[in-house]
Design a protein around this motif. Structure first.
Motif, PDB file in Angstrom:
ATOM      1  N   ALA A  12       0.985  -1.170   0.063  1.00  0.00           N
ATOM      2  CA  ALA A  12       0.039  -0.105  -0.058  1.00  0.00           C
ATOM      3  C   ALA A  12       0.746   1.152   0.008  1.00  0.00           C
ATOM      4  O   ALA A  12       0.352   2.265  -0.068  1.00  0.00           O
ATOM      5  N   GLY A  13       2.257   1.139   0.055  1.00  0.00           N
ATOM      6  CA  GLY A  13       3.055   2.132  -0.172  1.00  0.00           C
ATOM      7  C   GLY A  13       3.146   2.816  -1.164  1.00  0.00           C
ATOM      8  O   GLY A  13       2.630   2.484  -2.518  1.00  0.00           O
ATOM      9  N   ILE A  14       4.110   3.628  -1.501  1.00  0.00           N
ATOM     10  CA  ILE A  14       4.192   4.614  -2.913  1.00  0.00           C
ATOM     11  C   ILE A  14       4.551   3.779  -3.801  1.00  0.00           C
ATOM     12  O   ILE A  14       4.021   3.516  -4.857  1.00  0.00           O
ATOM     13  N   GLY A  75       8.204  -1.761   5.408  1.00  0.00           N
ATOM     14  CA  GLY A  75       8.821  -0.863   6.499  1.00  0.00           C
ATOM     15  C   GLY A  75       8.641   0.584   6.625  1.00  0.00           C
ATOM     16  O   GLY A  75       7.986   1.090   5.637  1.00  0.00           O
ATOM     17  N   HIS A  76       9.280   1.396   7.515  1.00  0.00           N
ATOM     18  CA  HIS A  76       9.462   2.788   7.304  1.00  0.00           C
ATOM     19  C   HIS A  76      10.250   3.165   6.203  1.00  0.00           C
ATOM     20  O   HIS A  76      11.284   2.881   6.052  1.00  0.00           O
ATOM     21  N   SER A  77       9.630   4.089   5.699  1.00  0.00           N
ATOM     22  CA  SER A  77      10.169   4.549   4.409  1.00  0.00           C
ATOM     23  C   SER A  77      11.000   6.036   4.463  1.00  0.00           C
ATOM     24  O   SER A  77      11.567   6.725   3.455  1.00  0.00           O
ATOM     25  N   ARG A  78      10.991   6.476   5.748  1.00  0.00           N
ATOM     26  CA  ARG A  78      11.512   7.754   6.124  1.00  0.00           C
ATOM     27  C   ARG A  78      12.206   7.687   7.479  1.00  0.00           C
ATOM     28  O   ARG A  78      12.198   6.368   7.963  1.00  0.00           O
ATOM     29  N   GLU A  79      13.161   8.625   7.902  1.00  0.00           N
ATOM     30  CA  GLU A  79      13.660   8.613   9.088  1.00  0.00           C
ATOM     31  C   GLU A  79      12.780   8.479  10.257  1.00  0.00           C
ATOM     32  O   GLU A  79      11.420   9.149  10.292  1.00  0.00           O
ATOM     33  N   ALA A  84      11.423   2.570  16.441  1.00  0.00           N
ATOM     34  CA  ALA A  84      10.659   2.235  15.355  1.00  0.00           C
ATOM     35  C   ALA A  84      11.210   1.538  14.191  1.00  0.00           C
ATOM     36  O   ALA A  84      10.893   0.552  13.656  1.00  0.00           O
ATOM     37  N   THR A  85      12.538   2.252  14.070  1.00  0.00           N
ATOM     38  CA  THR A  85      13.189   1.511  12.756  1.00  0.00           C
ATOM     39  C   THR A  85      13.613   0.318  13.119  1.00  0.00           C
ATOM     40  O   THR A  85      13.892  -0.697  12.242  1.00  0.00           O
ATOM     41  N   LEU A  86      14.308  -0.091  14.349  1.00  0.00           N
ATOM     42  CA  LEU A  86      14.820  -1.255  14.773  1.00  0.00           C
ATOM     43  C   LEU A  86      13.608  -2.241  14.438  1.00  0.00           C
ATOM     44  O   LEU A  86      13.837  -3.527  13.978  1.00  0.00           O
ATOM     45  N   ASP A  87      12.614  -1.969  14.998  1.00  0.00           N
ATOM     46  CA  ASP A  87      11.478  -2.831  15.145  1.00  0.00           C
ATOM     47  C   ASP A  87      10.890  -3.325  13.818  1.00  0.00           C
ATOM     48  O   ASP A  87      10.718  -4.539  13.611  1.00  0.00           O
ATOM     49  N   VAL A  88      10.585  -2.183  12.808  1.00  0.00           N
ATOM     50  CA  VAL A  88       9.936  -2.483  11.554  1.00  0.00           C
ATOM     51  C   VAL A  88      11.010  -2.967  10.651  1.00  0.00           C
ATOM     52  O   VAL A  88      10.827  -3.807   9.700  1.00  0.00           O
ATOM     53  N   SER A 113      18.079   1.367  -0.147  1.00  0.00           N
ATOM     54  CA  SER A 113      18.020   2.941  -0.490  1.00  0.00           C
ATOM     55  C   SER A 113      19.285   3.702  -0.854  1.00  0.00           C
ATOM     56  O   SER A 113      20.407   2.942  -0.280  1.00  0.00           O
ATOM     57  N   ASN A 114      19.441   4.527  -1.626  1.00  0.00           N
ATOM     58  CA  ASN A 114      20.409   5.431  -1.772  1.00  0.00           C
ATOM     59  C   ASN A 114      20.949   5.918  -0.156  1.00  0.00           C
ATOM     60  O   ASN A 114      22.317   6.196   0.024  1.00  0.00           O
ATOM     61  N   HIS A 115      20.188   5.914   0.850  1.00  0.00           N
ATOM     62  CA  HIS A 115      20.794   6.394   2.006  1.00  0.00           C
ATOM     63  C   HIS A 115      21.323   5.256   2.888  1.00  0.00           C
ATOM     64  O   HIS A 115      22.025   5.800   3.780  1.00  0.00           O
ATOM     65  N   ALA A 116      21.656   4.182   2.229  1.00  0.00           N
ATOM     66  CA  ALA A 116      22.471   3.202   2.863  1.00  0.00           C
ATOM     67  C   ALA A 116      23.916   3.649   2.550  1.00  0.00           C
ATOM     68  O   ALA A 116      25.128   3.246   3.282  1.00  0.00           O
ATOM     69  N   VAL A 117      24.116   4.330   1.504  1.00  0.00           N
ATOM     70  CA  VAL A 117      25.420   5.126   1.375  1.00  0.00           C
ATOM     71  C   VAL A 117      25.240   6.620   1.151  1.00  0.00           C
ATOM     72  O   VAL A 117      26.086   7.299   0.370  1.00  0.00           O
ATOM     73  N   GLY A 118      24.564   7.038   2.073  1.00  0.00           N
ATOM     74  CA  GLY A 118      24.150   8.624   1.798  1.00  0.00           C
ATOM     75  C   GLY A 118      25.442   9.226   2.103  1.00  0.00           C
ATOM     76  O   GLY A 118      25.495  10.450   1.540  1.00  0.00           O
TER      77      GLY A 118
END
Length: 274
Positions: A12-14, A75-79, A84-88, A113-118
């Motif tokens: 149901a996400g983007i 999962g959470h798609s933003r900060e 919450a990040t650890l759990d989901v 995500s690109n943010h893994a190498v941000g």
């Protein structure tokens, strides 16, 4: 011949919403899992709507049963907060992979995500672009979670002979306009996204792979070599939207220097819509 059943978490996400109509094809059933409400099946649409969380072991076991492949977008798609990040994102992905392993699913596609190498510099990309398997330099807790997802994927591929493909997605929206000028670099068009997922679903015995999920944008700093080796061919280019963004301010400072853009200076642990 039995239909191919593809489980999509976070449907149901983007990205999931954009992929739903594009991944439909004869002989395929899409099993769509999300906690959020989803549109019911349209006439002739081969989908199975499942309400559940990626953190729920029983729900994931049921969702994986009988599936041939898994696309994990949940999962959470933003900060967000570390808890919450650890759990989901991290524990949830472990739950998903365990359920897939126990169900005998051999083809898994994980959304990174690109943010893994941000915190890698755009200037270091070189002529061929930043390699898809560049080691992590996360820019946020969200980025850390994506780096962890990549490592979990590698572990399950190596330990359990699963084919696991991790896609470091730049930004997947209908157009690059929501991200402003940065989107001209990071955009993965929805149609190219579907082409990439199809390539990942159909590549013979890829083992563990890391690929970039972007279109062949004029301004991209990401290598497409690894994705093209799986059969991906981008047909779109964000540059067609450049005129519509001409009056928008270009990124400056860290947002211009680093791959993660504004995430590199956003407050840690606080949800932001960047």
């Amino acid at each position: 011949m039995a239909d191919q059943r593809v489980l999509i978490t976070g449907s149901a996400g983007i990205v999931g919403t954009l992929m739903r109509p594009r991944l439909r094809k004869p002989g395929r059933v899409l099993r769509l899992l999300d906690l959020a409400e989803q549109a019911p099946a349209e006439a002739g649409e081969a989908v199975e709507i499942v309400t559940g969380s990626v953190t729920d072991r029983e729900a994931m076991a049921a969702a994986c049963a009988g599936a041939d492949a898994l696309i994990h977008l949940g999962g959470h798609s933003r900060e967000n907060t570390w808890e919450a990040t650890l759990d989901v994102n991290i524990n949830g992905t472990h739950t998903v992979l365990e359920a897939a392993r126990e169900a005998g699913i051999k083809r898994v596609i994980l959304a990174s995500s690109n943010h893994a190498v941000g915190f890698r510099r755009n200037a270091d990309a070189g002529a061929a672009g930043l390699p898809a398997d560049s080691s992590p330099r996360p820019d946020t807790y969200y980025g850390v979670s994506k780096a962890a997802i990549e490592s979990l994927g590698s572990l399950y591929a190596s330990r359990f002979a699963m084919d696991v493909i991790v896609i470091r997605i730049g930004s997947c929206f209908e157009t690059p306009l929501p991200l402003g000028p940065r989107g001209l670099t990071t955009w993965l068009s929805p149609d190219d996204g579907a082409r990439l997922f199809e390539a990942c679903l159909n590549a013979p015995s890829p083992g563990y792979r890391l690929v970039w999920g972007v279109s062949d944008n004029t301004r991209r700093v990401y290598s497409l070599t690894e994705a093209e080796a799986l059969g991906y061919k981008s047909l779109d280019n964000a540059e067609v939207y450049a005129d519509q963004l001409a009056d928008k301010p270009a990124p400056t400072g860290a947002a211009a220097e680093f791959v993660g853009g504004p995430f590199c200076t956003a407050p840690l642990g606080q949800f932001n819509p960047l």
